[in-house]
Design a protein around this motif. Structure first.
Motif, PDB file in Angstrom:
ATOM      1  N   LEU A 191       6.563 -37.314  32.858  1.00 53.11           N
ATOM      2  CA  LEU A 191       5.883 -38.405  32.146  1.00 53.11           C
ATOM      3  C   LEU A 191       4.370 -38.282  32.270  1.00 53.11           C
ATOM      4  N   VAL A 205       8.397 -46.904  32.430  1.00 52.37           N
ATOM      5  CA  VAL A 205       9.731 -46.322  32.548  1.00 52.37           C
ATOM      6  C   VAL A 205      10.411 -46.885  33.788  1.00 52.37           C
ATOM      7  N   ARG A 341      11.986 -34.771  28.688  1.00 50.13           N
ATOM      8  CA  ARG A 341      10.730 -34.354  28.052  1.00 50.13           C
ATOM      9  C   ARG A 341      10.832 -34.474  26.535  1.00 50.13           C
ATOM     10  N   ALA A 344      11.441 -38.547  25.512  1.00 52.92           N
ATOM     11  CA  ALA A 344      10.293 -39.438  25.687  1.00 52.92           C
ATOM     12  C   ALA A 344       9.210 -39.168  24.658  1.00 52.92           C
TER      13      ALA A 344
END
Length: 813
Positions: A191, A205, A341, A344
């Motif tokens: 993130l 998150v 990955r 998101a």
């Protein structure tokens, strides 16, 4: 009320573990190990996801002084988790981590972890300006007890911002904790990098464990309210996303069905659906969902077939969704990190990402059917490179069975635990694999050759070749295109019958006027005349070199050196019999001698004690036990090539280095091939043979000197990052220009004036190798050298002509 506390500190470093640029070293004090496990273990092993494609494997830790020690490497970039496991005398097992080191993985209290950085995993590397991780305590809806979620807030998070942050809820699987998203999923780093690179929206998150009697209530009635109370996050469906792994993904799909529109974005990482989706459910899902994206690992993903059923059901019911495709290389956390990955980066209005599968992922067109129980005699290789091993029932009463092979990146041997089946067989699937391996079974600590192996008759290993992108030189050539292997019988000492295998090239002509040059190739200690063929893939190496046009056609004799005086047996029995039975030259300029380990020791001794017998000498992982009196002039004048090889963690490494120092001190000419990455084993020796064979009986070229911009006189200074043309000419012994050579360029960094390990020089052109090509227009060989990323210092640029190596000293700044 929710209570927000600072997240616990990261787990302390395991001081039994250290690493350099290549290897990871593990040393466990024997006294501490005995104290921890309550006795002296029969064996101590490092268990980790260090096997092929991240397979959980064991590496023996051998007694070394007062420690148990092992090393592994070079490891591919990524996250590794490991534990130490002692097998006691009764075959019971005790696993542990270093005392005092906090558990790195909450659900696996014996594990520690380490991260190997690299360009391929830069997207989950630590960065300085990352977000913040905090614990979130809440009251469980199912149990009424206090539970904990983990919350990541982005850099610059503002709890008073007018616009609430979008939120992603990440659910863990059964048996995991919420922290596993951080501990094995590297969610924070993923993130952090996404937001820092502006590849994802700034969001909050929440990582949670919804596993309970009622996962829906746990999420919607406990986790979500606690997160909203503690953080400035949106309650609008279009600003909420939900995803999970395995059981958590199944829960995400279930909530998508029961509460369509509650989360506009839903991701399933190796999930499934509980029962068919109705048309009414599909209509509601489509109305309230902006994105449903489905992810799955390779055929070793336990949810693989469930995902096939899920895709079929989504299509049948009319649900709109995207499929990321089958990740061909990974399953579980290695795949789930990539899934996070990808997912998101698509949330909350992000544009630019395609709607199809990720690059390199394949369709899921049918369920995976592993070979049926009892149907495998030798390892089964599926179309995707997944290999299944299965024993017979002969070891049904064993306590543990492993398959032991050279799975490590440098050819070390790892044990992969097998699972006992209901009928008493032992079975494991591994992969995807690519290339050549050799293996044994280990039954209750005792090595066993695969009983079903009918190919290897002289060695204790069994072969496994998985066609793919690597090890092309070790693959079988098309039928009828390779050379012929025959068995040569000869009389040895005291009249005993002895044997050698002999390879003759395709088209071998026993009546050819010009006799063939010959290489005598020897095995090592504890091996025999079949070892180079059965384990060392000598036939495949020679066949491929011949078909590639990279070797002079020759005859290769592989004798037995066990139990005899080496020189007597070679000179009085092997060589005369070979000359009688095969059309080979007895001219020393057309004779070569090479060997591995003990064979290398005998080869070097023969070369120095009997100059003029062999013009070409190869020593793979071996040196001299003692230094004889040598006629240096005779040795140098009668020898065209002497080339020594060693692995970097080869136990003969120092032995070989000392031998070379002595040769240099005596003025004896030789070449060192550079230090190869690997131990004392056939992975190194096969590579050595591949390198050595093209150098035999090859034309001798005269190097014409480099052309500008390099001067080639040691004065060259190259600025890193620039493309440097390397230009030179070659002429043959007759003085004519050579245009069909294949010189290769290598680079070795120098320390205190001594060149270290060499690596292939990197070309500017994409998909090119380190071979210089002849340019007819320029009438010279040209190699455009890419110097990007090279550290400042002094180097040696090596132009390898097979028959000789030309070196250029230079400085990079």
């Amino acid at each position: 009320m929710s209570v927000i506390t600072a997240a616990p500190a990261a787990a302390a470093t395991d001081t039994w573990h250290s690493n350099d640029d290549v290897y990871h070293y593990f040393k466990v004090p024997q006294s501490q190990a005995s104290s921890i496990v309550g006795g002296t273990p029969a064996t101590l092993e490092l268990e980790a996801n260090i096997g092929p494609s991240g397979t959980w494997s064991a590496l023996a830790m051998d007694p070394s002084g007062s420690d148990y020690a092992a090393n592994v490497g070079p490891l591919e970039p990524g996250l590794y988790y490991y534990q130490y496991t002692a097998t006691m005398q009764d075959r019971s097992k005790v696993s542990f981590r270093q005392p005092g080191s906090p558990a790195a993985v909450t659900s696996k209290p014996n594990w520690n972890t380490f991260f190997v950085p690299g360009e391929s995993v830069a997207w989950m590397d630590d960065i300085a300006a990352g977000g913040t991780v905090e614990d979130l305590s809440y009251r469980s809806a199912a149990s009424g007890e206090s539970r904990t979620a983990v919350v990541w807030t982005p850099p610059g998070y503002d709890s008073a911002r007018a616009e609430a942050y979008p939120v992603l809820y990440l659910l863990s699987s059964q048996g995991q904790t919420a922290r596993e998203w951080l501990e094995l999923g590297r969610a924070k780093q993923i993130l952090d990098n996404l937001v820092a690179g502006r590849d994802a929206k700034s969001m909050v998150v929440v990582m949670a464990d919804a596993n309970s009697a009622d996962p829906r209530a746990e999420l919607l009635n406990a986790i979500v309210p606690a997160a909203r109370a503690g953080y400035n996050i949106s309650s609008r469906p279009q600003s909420q996303a939900l995803a999970g792994v395995a059981t958590g993904a199944e829960q995400a799909i279930s909530i998508l069905r029961s509460d369509p529109g509650a989360f506009a974005y839903v991701g399933s990482f190796s999930g499934s659906a509980d029962g068919p989706i109705t048309k009414a459910e599909a209509k509601a899902i489509n109305k309230g969902t902006k994105l449903l994206r489905v992810y799955v690992g390779n055929t070793l993903d336990p949810s693989y077939n469930d995902n096939y059923d899920l895709l079929v059901d989504l299509k049948r019911s009319g649900v709109k969704f995207e499929f990321d495709g089958v990740n061909p290389d990974d399953a579980t956390w290695d795949a789930w990190r990539e899934n996070l990955r990808d997912f998101a980066a698509r949330l909350f209005g992000r544009n630019g990402a395609g709607h199809g599968a990720s690059k390199g992922h394949r369709p899921l067109t049918r369920p995976y059917q592993p070979p049926a129980a009892g149907s495998i005699t030798t390892p089964h290789i599926d179309p995707y490179g997944v290999v299944t091993f299965e024993t017979g029932t002969q070891w049904a009463d064993a306590k543990d069975v492993t398959v032991w092979g050279n799975w490590a990146p440098n050819g070390q041997w790892f044990r992969i635990p097998m699972a006992k089946q209901p009928d008493g067989r032992w079975r494991i699937s591994v992969g995807p694999l690519d290339g050549y391996y050799y293996y044994r079974y280990v039954v209750d600590g005792v090595d066993k050759k695969d009983p079903a192996d009918t190919v290897n008759k002289h060695t204790t290993e069994s072969p496994l070749f998985v066609p793919g992108k690597t090890d092309a030189m070790l693959a079988d050539v098309p039928a009828g295109k390779g050379g012929t292997v025959s068995l040569m019988t000869y009389d040895g000492a005291q009249g005993a019958e002895r044997y050698a295998y002999v390879w003759t090239p395709p088209g071998y002509d026993a009546d050819r006027e010009a006799a063939y040059p010959v290489l005598y190739l020897y095995h090592g200690g504890g091996q025999n005349y079949g070892s180079w063929l059965e384990t060392g893939r000598a036939k495949q190496i020679l066949d491929n070199h011949y078909l590639n046009g990279t070797m002079v056609p020759m005859v290769v004799v592989m004798p037995d050196q066990n139990g005899v005086d080496f020189w007597t047996d070679l000179s009085q029995h092997v060589m005369p019999t070979a000359a009688e039975k095969y059309n080979i030259s007895t001219d020393s300029d057309e004779q070569a001698l090479a060997g591995l380990s003990w064979g290398a020791i005998n080869t070097l001794g023969t070369w120095l004690s009997h100059p003029g017998e062999f013009a070409y000498i190869g020593a793979f992982s071996g040196g001299l036990f003692s230094y004889p009196t040598v006629d240096v002039q005779a040795v140098n004048e009668s020898t065209k090539l002497v080339r020594l090889y060693s692995g970097d963690v080869d136990f003969t490494y120092t032995f070989t280095q000392n031998t070379m120092q002595w040769l240099t001190s005596q003025g004896i000419e030789y070449e060192y091939a550079g230090t190869w990455v690997g131990p004392h084993g056939f992975d190194i020796w096969m590579a050595n043979l591949i390198d050595f064979v093209p150098r035999l009986f090859a034309p001798e070229y005269r190097f014409g000197g480099v052309r500008p911009p390099l001067a080639g006189d040691g004065s060259d200074v190259v600025k890193a990052g620039r493309a440097v043309p390397v230009r030179f000419t070659l002429t043959g012994e007759d003085g004519r220009t050579v245009t069909d050579a294949r010189p290769r360029l290598y680079l070795a960094k120098k320390t205190d004036g001594v060149a270290g390990d060499r690596v292939p020089a990197r070309p500017v052109q994409k998909k090119a190798d380190n071979t210089a090509r002849y340019s007819a227009g320029k009438a010279e060989y040209v190699f455009d050298w890419d110097t990007r990323g090279l550290a400042p210092g002094t180097y040696e640029l090596q132009i390898d002509l097979s028959s000789s190596v030309h070196t250029i000293a230079l400085t990079i700044k």
